[in-house]
Scaffold this active site. Structure first.
Site, PDB file in Angstrom:
ATOM      1  N   PRO A   1       7.653  -3.133  -1.636  1.00 43.40           N
ATOM      2  CA  PRO A   1       6.194  -2.992  -1.521  1.00 43.40           C
ATOM      3  C   PRO A   1       5.475  -3.915  -2.481  1.00 43.40           C
ATOM      4  O   PRO A   1       5.904  -4.106  -3.623  1.00 43.40           O
ATOM      5  CB  PRO A   1       5.955  -1.518  -1.858  1.00 43.40           C
ATOM      6  CG  PRO A   1       7.144  -1.106  -2.658  1.00 43.40           C
ATOM      7  CD  PRO A   1       8.292  -1.909  -2.127  1.00 43.40           C
ATOM      8  N   CYS A   2       4.384  -4.515  -2.002  1.00 46.54           N
ATOM      9  CA  CYS A   2       3.635  -5.435  -2.854  1.00 46.54           C
ATOM     10  C   CYS A   2       2.432  -4.756  -3.488  1.00 46.54           C
ATOM     11  O   CYS A   2       1.747  -5.352  -4.314  1.00 46.54           O
ATOM     12  CB  CYS A   2       3.169  -6.639  -2.050  1.00 46.54           C
ATOM     13  SG  CYS A   2       1.994  -6.241  -0.737  1.00 46.54           S
ATOM     14  N   GLN A   3       2.119  -3.503  -3.105  1.00 43.46           N
ATOM     15  CA  GLN A   3       0.938  -2.835  -3.625  1.00 43.46           C
ATOM     16  C   GLN A   3       0.982  -2.774  -5.143  1.00 43.46           C
ATOM     17  O   GLN A   3       1.914  -2.256  -5.728  1.00 43.46           O
ATOM     18  CB  GLN A   3       0.815  -1.408  -3.063  1.00 43.46           C
ATOM     19  CG  GLN A   3       0.612  -1.348  -1.566  1.00 43.46           C
ATOM     20  CD  GLN A   3       1.927  -1.211  -0.814  1.00 43.46           C
ATOM     21  OE1 GLN A   3       2.954  -1.637  -1.311  1.00 43.46           O
ATOM     22  NE2 GLN A   3       1.866  -0.642   0.373  1.00 43.46           N
ATOM     23  N   GLY A   4      -0.059  -3.308  -5.744  1.00 32.30           N
ATOM     24  CA  GLY A   4      -0.152  -3.235  -7.194  1.00 32.30           C
ATOM     25  C   GLY A   4       0.613  -4.334  -7.889  1.00 32.30           C
ATOM     26  O   GLY A   4       0.158  -4.894  -8.866  1.00 32.30           O
TER      27      GLY A   4
END
Length: 415
Positions: A75-78
């Site tokens: 995941p790339c979130q954040g």
């Protein structure tokens, strides 16, 4: 070839590789419900429901020689595990665990999936994230190319662009055109939303059941493909809606969303049904055109879309069809969750997944690469001629698919 799947989710990426003849031997997914879905549909695969940051690959009891490939979508979130670090620097994110596993197992290849925005993302020091990713893999002995694929080019009834970082050991030839799977359909023959879901039971808001009979025979090749081996429909339950919401849906035409409705049907403030909400999200309650591929199905698709013909949101099964999951793939966990619930709902699992048909096309291309490695090494063989020659060998002619040969040269990058 054997693969392991990191950040495996419900298993869409793995399932596509499985359809291409690969053997999944391990999956790691920290979310309980997504992990349960993966296990339910892949009973012979070892699934570890743990945070990957806590795992030592040396403790997994898998021989390095048994791993041919590693796939996954960190995941790339954040992009951060620490508040004081550069949030957009992938070296501060779960990406480093993907690199860590690649370094340990030293596979023949890896494929890392992410959203399109990662290609333009920069760190505080103005470095491109994609360049840092390539550098980190180079440090562990891999060359990387980046390709952008749209799912609808591979038979998926959805316009969904995603980025794939493909890595090969540094002593292998790396050619972007050769690693890009050929499109399997021309634009005029894309699978439409209506073609994907029109054979499912007709239900209104609040109706349906976890197990239902098919009401009609398959109406097209896509439906035949999705129904192979399945005797009934699972996960086809429509959410309950208030009459106010049903009336709003009825006012929305093809291609429109909640932002197009009159004041009478506008969103109301939470707790005050007489006051119009000042916040209107244009992506909410969109009624897609039925005779085109559906727009991108994201993790929030339960509220993003309404059915093209009925005044309700999509069911989980309809979302699964749009993502090209076969009907035999059954989703576990709750259909939806409240904001305070920590696990991934069926809708979120489906929306987060790599469409299996897209993954299959990519997996087949990687297989083709290794089967033809000697030709690829031959500098006397024209790359363009080899790419065009391979298009026909990659096709499943029994499915009467069509090839587009002229668009695979502008969607690749290498490092």
């Amino acid at each position: 070839m054997n693969i392991i799947d990191l950040f495996a989710g419900c298993g869409g990426f793995s399932h596509g590789f499985k359809m291409a003849g690969y053997n999944s031997i391990l999956a790691i997914e920290k979310d309980l419900w997504a992990s349960q879905t993966y296990s339910f549909n892949n009973p012979n695969v070892s699934v570890i429901t743990e945070d990957i940051t806590t795992l030592d690959p040396g403790d997994l009891k898998i021989s390095v020689s048994d791993v041919d490939g590693i796939i996954g979508g960190p995941p790339c979130q954040g992009f951060s595990l620490s508040g004081n670090r550069d949030q957009k620097d992938p070296r501060n994110s779960l990406f480093v665990d993907f690199v860590r596993f690649v370094k340990f197992f030293s596979p023949k290849f890896f494929v890392m999936e992410n959203v399109l925005g990662i290609l333009s993302m920069k760190t505080k020091s103005r470095q491109y994230v994609k360049d840092i990713i390539a550098e980190e893999f180079s440090n562990v002995g891999y060359k990387v190319c980046v390709i952008i694929l749209n799912a609808c080019d591979y038979g998926v009834p959805q316009s969904r662009q995603r980025v794939f970082f493909i890595g090969l050991k540094s002593d292998r030839p790396l050619n972007q055109q050769i690693l890009t799977p050929p499109s399997k359909v021309i634009e005029s023959e894309y699978t439409s939303l209506e073609e994907a879901i029109s054979d499912l039971p007709v239900i209104e808001a609040g109706e349906g059941g976890e197990v239902q009979d098919y009401p009609v025979a398959p109406r097209n090749k896509y439906q035949e493909n999705m129904r192979k081996g399945s005797t009934c429909v699972y996960n086809h339950v429509a959410m309950r809606h208030t009459q106010r919401l049903v009336d709003r849906f009825a006012a929305i035409k093809f291609g429109q969303s909640v932002k197009h409705v009159s004041e009478e049907h506008s969103q109301r403030k939470r707790g005050d049904a007489n006051s119009i909400s000042g916040k209107v999200f244009s992506q909410n309650n969109m009624r897609p055109y039925p005779y085109k591929p559906c727009p991108t199905v994201a993790a929030s698709f339960q509220s993003n879309f309404i059915h093209p013909f009925y005044n309700r949101n999509f069911t989980a099964r309809e979302g699964a069809r749009i993502q090209s999951f076969p009907d035999t793939y059954i989703f576990q966990g709750k259909r939806t969750t409240m904001s305070w619930e920590k696990h991934l709902s069926q809708y979120q699992q489906i929306g987060n997944a790599v469409p299996p048909l897209l993954a299959q096309a990519l997996a087949e291309r990687i297989s083709w690469y290794f089967e033809n490695i000697n030709l690829i090494n031959d500098s006397n063989v024209s790359i363009k001629r080899m790419v065009q020659r391979s298009f026909m060998s990659q096709l499943n002619l029994e499915n009467n698919v069509n090839v587009r040969q002229d668009d695979n040269y502008d969607k690749v990058h290498s490092f």
